[in-house]
Write a protein that holds these residues in place. Structure first.
Motif, PDB file in Angstrom:
ATOM      1  N   SER A 230       0.835  -1.194   0.000  1.00 41.28           N
ATOM      2  CA  SER A 230       0.000   0.000   0.000  1.00 41.28           C
ATOM      3  C   SER A 230       0.874   1.249   0.000  1.00 41.28           C
ATOM      4  O   SER A 230       2.064   1.200   0.333  1.00 41.28           O
ATOM      5  CB  SER A 230      -0.933   0.002   1.213  1.00 41.28           C
ATOM      6  N   ARG A 231       0.269   2.350  -0.390  1.00 37.73           N
ATOM      7  CA  ARG A 231       0.995   3.613  -0.427  1.00 37.73           C
ATOM      8  C   ARG A 231       1.212   4.106   1.007  1.00 37.73           C
ATOM      9  O   ARG A 231       0.273   4.133   1.813  1.00 37.73           O
ATOM     10  CB  ARG A 231       0.206   4.648  -1.229  1.00 37.73           C
ATOM     11  N   PRO A 232       2.413   4.502   1.380  1.00 38.59           N
ATOM     12  CA  PRO A 232       2.684   4.918   2.760  1.00 38.59           C
ATOM     13  C   PRO A 232       1.939   6.199   3.119  1.00 38.59           C
ATOM     14  O   PRO A 232       1.661   7.034   2.257  1.00 38.59           O
ATOM     15  CB  PRO A 232       4.205   5.125   2.768  1.00 38.59           C
ATOM     16  N   ASP A 233       1.643   6.338   4.400  1.00 39.73           N
ATOM     17  CA  ASP A 233       0.984   7.559   4.859  1.00 39.73           C
ATOM     18  C   ASP A 233       1.821   8.323   5.879  1.00 39.73           C
ATOM     19  O   ASP A 233       1.345   9.271   6.500  1.00 39.73           O
ATOM     20  CB  ASP A 233      -0.400   7.252   5.428  1.00 39.73           C
ATOM     21  N   GLN A 234       3.079   7.906   6.072  1.00 39.92           N
ATOM     22  CA  GLN A 234       3.984   8.692   6.901  1.00 39.92           C
ATOM     23  C   GLN A 234       5.423   8.407   6.482  1.00 39.92           C
ATOM     24  O   GLN A 234       5.714   7.379   5.874  1.00 39.92           O
ATOM     25  CB  GLN A 234       3.799   8.404   8.380  1.00 39.92           C
ATOM     26  N   ALA A 235       6.300   9.351   6.806  1.00 39.11           N
ATOM     27  CA  ALA A 235       7.714   9.197   6.456  1.00 39.11           C
ATOM     28  C   ALA A 235       8.568   9.803   7.560  1.00 39.11           C
ATOM     29  O   ALA A 235       8.160  10.747   8.244  1.00 39.11           O
ATOM     30  CB  ALA A 235       8.019   9.876   5.125  1.00 39.11           C
ATOM     31  N   THR A 236       9.747   9.241   7.745  1.00 34.06           N
ATOM     32  CA  THR A 236      10.702   9.732   8.738  1.00 34.06           C
ATOM     33  C   THR A 236      12.017  10.062   8.041  1.00 34.06           C
ATOM     34  O   THR A 236      12.487   9.293   7.200  1.00 34.06           O
ATOM     35  CB  THR A 236      10.950   8.682   9.831  1.00 34.06           C
ATOM     36  N   ILE A 237      12.579  11.198   8.381  1.00 35.64           N
ATOM     37  CA  ILE A 237      13.875  11.581   7.826  1.00 35.64           C
ATOM     38  C   ILE A 237      14.828  11.916   8.968  1.00 35.64           C
ATOM     39  O   ILE A 237      14.407  12.309  10.059  1.00 35.64           O
ATOM     40  CB  ILE A 237      13.770  12.794   6.873  1.00 35.64           C
ATOM     41  N   GLY A 238      16.108  11.745   8.710  1.00 31.42           N
ATOM     42  CA  GLY A 238      17.133  12.117   9.672  1.00 31.42           C
ATOM     43  C   GLY A 238      17.886  13.326   9.158  1.00 31.42           C
ATOM     44  O   GLY A 238      18.214  13.409   7.971  1.00 31.42           O
ATOM     45  N   ALA A 239      18.139  14.275  10.033  1.00 29.22           N
ATOM     46  CA  ALA A 239      18.863  15.486   9.638  1.00 29.22           C
ATOM     47  C   ALA A 239      19.764  15.915  10.789  1.00 29.22           C
ATOM     48  O   ALA A 239      19.381  15.814  11.958  1.00 29.22           O
ATOM     49  CB  ALA A 239      17.895  16.606   9.278  1.00 29.22           C
ATOM     50  N   GLY A 240      20.952  16.388  10.452  1.00 24.12           N
ATOM     51  CA  GLY A 240      21.873  16.789  11.500  1.00 24.12           C
ATOM     52  C   GLY A 240      22.925  17.754  11.014  1.00 24.12           C
ATOM     53  O   GLY A 240      22.973  18.129   9.833  1.00 24.12           O
TER      54      GLY A 240
END
Length: 248
Positions: free
Chosen positions: A50-60
């Motif tokens: 299924s198509r995702p409904d959330q995403a997580t990214i890392g930034a620093g």
């Protein structure tokens, strides 16, 4: 007394001789029982994409300074800007979490004189946060905003489902029907009348897309184009483990 002891020992040996036999074929196991029909064990897996409904990214941010205190101070100021940029793009404070802070000395090993220690450069600090959002279409602009705010370390995105278990409701029914058909087929092939369900256990995992590498953008704001991000689909896998007893 001796005759009674001999009788008990003989009975025990008879029970050992009648212990269940075990056979395995094609990922399914059949255990033969003495008093009841054999037990059939196997697993059924179903995948839902299924198509995702959330995403997580890392930034620093990574900073280097002559002293540890100065390196930490510079890094803290840079991270404040980075977090502010994330919040400005609609990321809630509770969806931003620090994932790692590292402070380490840095040395220059180039042109090192034999017998002499490497040249000390200073201290380097790396600080990374992870931000989760349900605005999938905003991932590209969010990444660009974090880099523009000074982000030097970008990871992800990792796509997923807020409620992955809800995606597997229909898969459970499909897996159970498949198990019933498989057990009935084994019973028929083995010469039994049918199969009775003994137990079900669930195991599985929610798959995620691998992280996408992201480099720092060097173009100006007038030339910058939003980074394209394609979420695709995520795979949710359900595995049910079954045990059936074959009956005459």
């Amino acid at each position: 007394m001796t005759k009674q002891l001999f009788t008990v020992m003989a009975a025990g040996m008879a029970l050992m001789a009648a212990a269940p036999a075990f056979a395995q074929q094609g990922g399914s196991a059949v255990t033969a029982a003495t008093m009841q029909g054999p037990i059939l064990s196997f697993s059924v897996s179903e995948e839902v994409r299924s198509r995702p409904d959330q995403a997580t990214i890392g930034a620093g941010v990574t900073t280097t300074a002559p002293t540890a205190v100065e390196a930490m101070r510079q890094n803290a100021a840079a991270m404040d800007k980075l977090i502010a940029a994330a919040k400005a793009r609609g990321i809630k404070a509770e969806d931003i979490q620090t994932s790692g802070i590292n402070l380490s000395p840095q040395y220059d090993y180039s042109n090192q004189t034999p017998g002499q220690p490497p040249r000390f450069i200073g201290y380097q600090v790396s600080n990374t946060v992870r931000a989760t959002t349900g605005k999938i279409a905003d991932i590209g602009p969010l990444l660009d905003a974090l880099v523009a705010a000074g982000g030097t370390n970008i990871e992800g995105p990792w796509f997923g489902m807020k409620d992955a278990d809800a995606q597997l409701v229909d898969a459970r029914g499909t897996a159970i029907k498949a198990a019933e058909a498989k057990a009935a087929d084994y019973a028929r092939l083995a010469g039994y009348r049918g199969a009775e369900l003994v137990s079900i256990s669930e195991g599985g995992f929610v798959g995620q897309q691998p992280p996408m590498p992201y480099g720092r953008i060097q173009s100006t704001a007038m030339e910058m184009k939003a980074t394209p991000v394609e979420p695709g689909q995520v795979a949710n896998t359900l595995t049910l483990n079954f045990q059936y007893r074959l009956v005459r």
